[in-house]
Design a protein around this motif. Structure first.
Motif, short mmCIF file in Angstrom:
data_model
loop_
_atom_site.label_atom_id
_atom_site.label_comp_id
_atom_site.label_asym_id
_atom_site.label_seq_id
_atom_site.Cartn_x
_atom_site.Cartn_y
_atom_site.Cartn_z
N THR A 77 0.82 -1.21 0.00
CA THR A 77 0.00 0.00 0.00
C THR A 77 0.86 1.26 0.00
OG1 THR A 77 -0.16 -0.18 2.42
CG2 THR A 77 -1.96 -1.10 1.13
N THR A 78 2.00 1.24 0.71
CA THR A 78 2.87 2.41 0.71
C THR A 78 3.47 2.65 -0.67
OG1 THR A 78 3.42 2.00 3.03
CG2 THR A 78 4.88 3.46 1.80
N ALA A 79 3.85 1.57 -1.35
CA ALA A 79 4.36 1.71 -2.72
C ALA A 79 3.30 2.31 -3.63
CB ALA A 79 4.82 0.36 -3.25
N TYR A 80 2.03 1.92 -3.42
CA TYR A 80 0.94 2.49 -4.20
C TYR A 80 0.79 3.98 -3.93
CZ TYR A 80 -1.36 -1.43 -6.52
OH TYR A 80 -1.68 -2.44 -7.38
N VAL A 81 0.82 4.35 -2.65
CA VAL A 81 0.63 5.76 -2.29
C VAL A 81 1.76 6.61 -2.87
CG1 VAL A 81 0.59 7.39 -0.37
CG2 VAL A 81 -0.69 5.26 -0.22
N ILE A 82 3.00 6.15 -2.75
CA ILE A 82 4.13 6.90 -3.31
C ILE A 82 3.98 7.04 -4.81
CG2 ILE A 82 6.63 6.84 -3.68
CD1 ILE A 82 6.91 5.49 -0.99
N SER A 83 3.56 5.98 -5.48
CA SER A 83 3.37 6.03 -6.94
C SER A 83 2.33 7.07 -7.31
CB SER A 83 2.97 4.65 -7.47
OG SER A 83 3.95 3.68 -7.19
N ILE A 86 3.68 10.76 -6.81
CA ILE A 86 4.56 11.25 -7.87
C ILE A 86 3.88 11.22 -9.23
CG2 ILE A 86 6.61 10.53 -6.62
CD1 ILE A 86 6.83 8.13 -8.46
N CYS A 87 2.56 10.91 -9.23
CA CYS A 87 1.74 10.94 -10.45
C CYS A 87 2.17 9.89 -11.47
CB CYS A 87 1.77 12.33 -11.08
SG CYS A 87 1.24 13.66 -9.98
N ALA A 88 2.48 8.68 -11.00
CA ALA A 88 2.80 7.59 -11.92
C ALA A 88 1.52 7.02 -12.50
CB ALA A 88 3.58 6.49 -11.18
N ALA A 89 1.56 6.61 -13.75
CA ALA A 89 0.40 6.00 -14.39
C ALA A 89 0.04 4.71 -13.66
CB ALA A 89 0.71 5.69 -15.85
N PRO A 90 -1.25 4.33 -13.65
CA PRO A 90 -1.67 3.14 -12.91
C PRO A 90 -0.96 1.87 -13.32
CG PRO A 90 -3.57 4.45 -13.53
CD PRO A 90 -2.39 5.07 -14.23
#
Length: 598
Positions: A77-83, A86-90
């Motif tokens: 979940t933390t990796a998802y939040v960081i992504s 930083i506005c990474a594409a899904p």
């Protein structure tokens, strides 16, 4: 330093009180409440394996996997939040890389902490306190992703989230890595503060001014102000998110006494248990897996829409298939994999507040782990060494680009009390397995395809419980005192209202200098830092007795019969005695034991 130990014990006791209503199955049909399991009576609080014992290989492996699965959700979940920050594409491959990097650092720190750190069975997981400053960054217009994902046309959104398409406009791609590099540099500098605290032994001085009231405010705000994160994921499909939440609640609260037959290898255990309370051990994991399965079925039967413009499209399980194909089979995180670390004063202030909060949590976890492991309270040199190692691990996390620090996991402390396995070997094995799993790139890619409703449901429950941890910390404080009620209420309210005001009206802070504006917004926009600062100032300036403030209540005075291991064999670094005899000056270091304790 006696005050420091007392304060840490107070925090330890509140962490363990969370599971007081749980019931563990021991010896077949005999049930003991958790408050009885964690008593001072050696006949009741019996360990299967103490800190220094090595269980059979089957038990080591199963316990290690249990530790990993319990901490896997936080890393994901933390990796998802960081992504998302930083506005990474899904479906961008950076999501899988961030998860693998987080899991890799979890493994490194978990392997080293029981060996050369605190030397207890302490799991080093993702530090949830870093989620607060990550969300506070969104108050800055540069960190908002509306211009990438929501202001474009339907075709643009399709290009961003379509199956197997992880492309971003070149400018957006550069901006994404630029943001991550800023986070890397700020994490390195903020973590150096934790390194200094461990090197110099400042822990005791710090805790003399941070009592249970301050800790309660800080931990409560961590959980209470994270509600915006699960809302982002839950809104994609409220029905499926509710399914995950309800399943987790049923497993955790209603089926906690239900066990499944124990595998045959349990016969090798010193203390036989006929059933394993799997629902009590893995309620969140089971809820995620079942919801994931339901989303997969709805995807295969075309019940969920395949139009990227519809919100419930994010509940599909195949929208990130491109990550699996794009990820390598083996992936080794390396320094500078995302570029050279940069610096941002606003991010640094937020990360520094998170580091300070994690230090307080870790110290409490050390004393709690020692208690459930029936080991003597950790001496000062062991606590300093544990904080030092956590700081060094967080610095390495910044160098690798994880975007967050690692810290001790409170939930794993309760797991020792349930499983009765405090073996250091099991925790070291957990770290080694984490490292191996992180190096398999496809593994991280598969987990990064988890549908949004499952993530949102898990966050809903996890953050709610985290908020309750802080409330329970008030058990050691005299709540009939108007002084304590006023300090807690004002501090908590300040930590909620002021950051919300900064987020809604960022233009209200205009000092004429963008850097100064960013620093002020970072301080006022971080709830745990602001609320904890207000609580610490009031608690140390308003007149009150130590008993009223909770500093000297509920002490545990175990006798020698309670401890199953000695202090020296548990906390002293192995083979350091010869070095100390050769260089006696090393005994002056606050993280090295002296010869008289060898």
């Amino acid at each position: 330093m006696d005050d420091a130990e007392n304060n840490a014990k107070l925090f330890q006791e509140t962490c363990m009180d969370i599971d007081e209503t749980k019931v563990a199955e021991i010896d077949g049909n005999e049930h003991y409440a958790a408050e009885d399991i964690l008593t001072d009576d050696p006949s009741v609080n019996t360990l299967l394996y103490n800190v220094n014992e090595v269980p059979p290989a089957a038990i080591v492996f199963s316990t290690a996997m249990q530790n990993i699965l319990l901490g896997l959700g936080g890393a994901l979940t933390t990796a998802y939040v960081i992504s998302d920050v930083i506005c990474a594409a899904p479906d961008h491959p950076i999501r899988a890389k961030l998860f693998c990097t987080s899991l890799f650092m979890t493994g490194i720190c978990t392997t080293l902490q029981p060996l050369v750190g605190i030397r207890l069975s302490v799991f080093q997981g993702v530090c949830s306190t870093f989620l607060i400053p990550l969300m506070a960054m969104k108050t800055d217009s540069r960190w908002q992703c509306d211009n990438v994902f929501q202001k474009g046309t339907g075709s643009n959104i399709h290009n961003m989230t379509g199956k197997g398409n992880s492309s971003l406009p070149e400018a957006a791609e550069e901006e994404m890595y630029f943001k991550l590099r800023e986070m890397m540099g700020c994490l390195i500098y903020a973590s150096l503060v934790e390194v200094i605290v461990g090197l110099t032994g400042l822990v005791g001085i710090l805790l003399r001014f941070i009592g249970p009231l301050t800790i309660s405010v800080v931990v409560s705000l961590i959980g209470l102000t994270l509600f915006k994160i699960p809302m982002i994921y839950v809104r994609t499909h409220w029905g499926l998110s509710a399914l995950c939440i309800l399943l987790t609640i049923v497993f955790m609260l209603y089926l906690d006494r239900v066990g499944i037959p124990c595998p045959k290898f349990c016969a090798a255990m010193k203390h036989k248990r006929n059933r394993i309370p799997i629902f009590q051990m893995f309620p969140i994991l089971l809820g995620i897996l079942i919801t994931w399965l339901v989303c997969g079925i709805l995807t295969a039967t075309s019940v969920l829409p395949d139009d990227p413009d519809q919100l419930s499209y994010r509940a599909r399980t195949d929208i990130r298939d491109g990550i699996i194909h794009a990820s390598p089979w083996f992936y080794i995180p390396y320094p500078g994999q995302f570029g050279t670390p940069l610096f941002n004063s606003t991010i640094f202030v937020g990360f520094l507040s998170a580091v300070i909060s994690s230090i307080m949590e870790s110290i409490g976890d050390y004393y709690a782990t020692a208690f459930v492991s029936r080991a003597p309270p950790p001496p000062h040199h062991a606590v300093n060494r544990g904080i030092l190692l956590e700081g060094l691990g967080s610095v390495i996390s910044g160098v690798l680009g994880a975007g967050h620090a690692t810290t001790s996991s409170t939930s794993h402390v309760s797991l020792i009390g349930i499983s009765k396995i405090a073996s250091r070997s099991c925790m070291v094995s957990s770290g080694v397995l984490c490292i191996v799993m992180s190096l398999v790139g496809k593994f991280g890619a598969v987990l990064s395809t988890m549908p949004d409703p499952a993530i949102g449901g898990a966050m809903f429950v996890t953050f709610g419980i985290l908020g309750a941890v802080g409330i329970f910390s008030l058990r050691s404080v005299n709540l009939t005192s108007s002084r304590n009620l006023a300090i807690f209420g004002l501090s908590l309210y300040a930590g909620i209202v002021v950051p919300e005001w900064v987020e809604r009206y960022p233009e209200a802070i205009d000092l004429g200098n963008p850097t100064s504006d960013g620093i002020v917004k970072g301080i006022l926009g971080t709830p745990m830092f602001l609320g904890g600062f207000v609580a610490a100032i009031l608690d140390n300036t308003v007149r009150g007795t130590l008993d009223e403030r909770g500093f000297h209540s509920r002490k545990h005075n175990q006798g020698d019969k309670f401890f199953v291991v000695s202090k020296s064999e548990t906390y002293d670094l192995p083979f350091i005695g010869t070095v100390i005899r050769t260089f006696p000056c090393l005994q002056k270091l606050p993280f090295i034991q002296s010869l008289k304790h060898e």
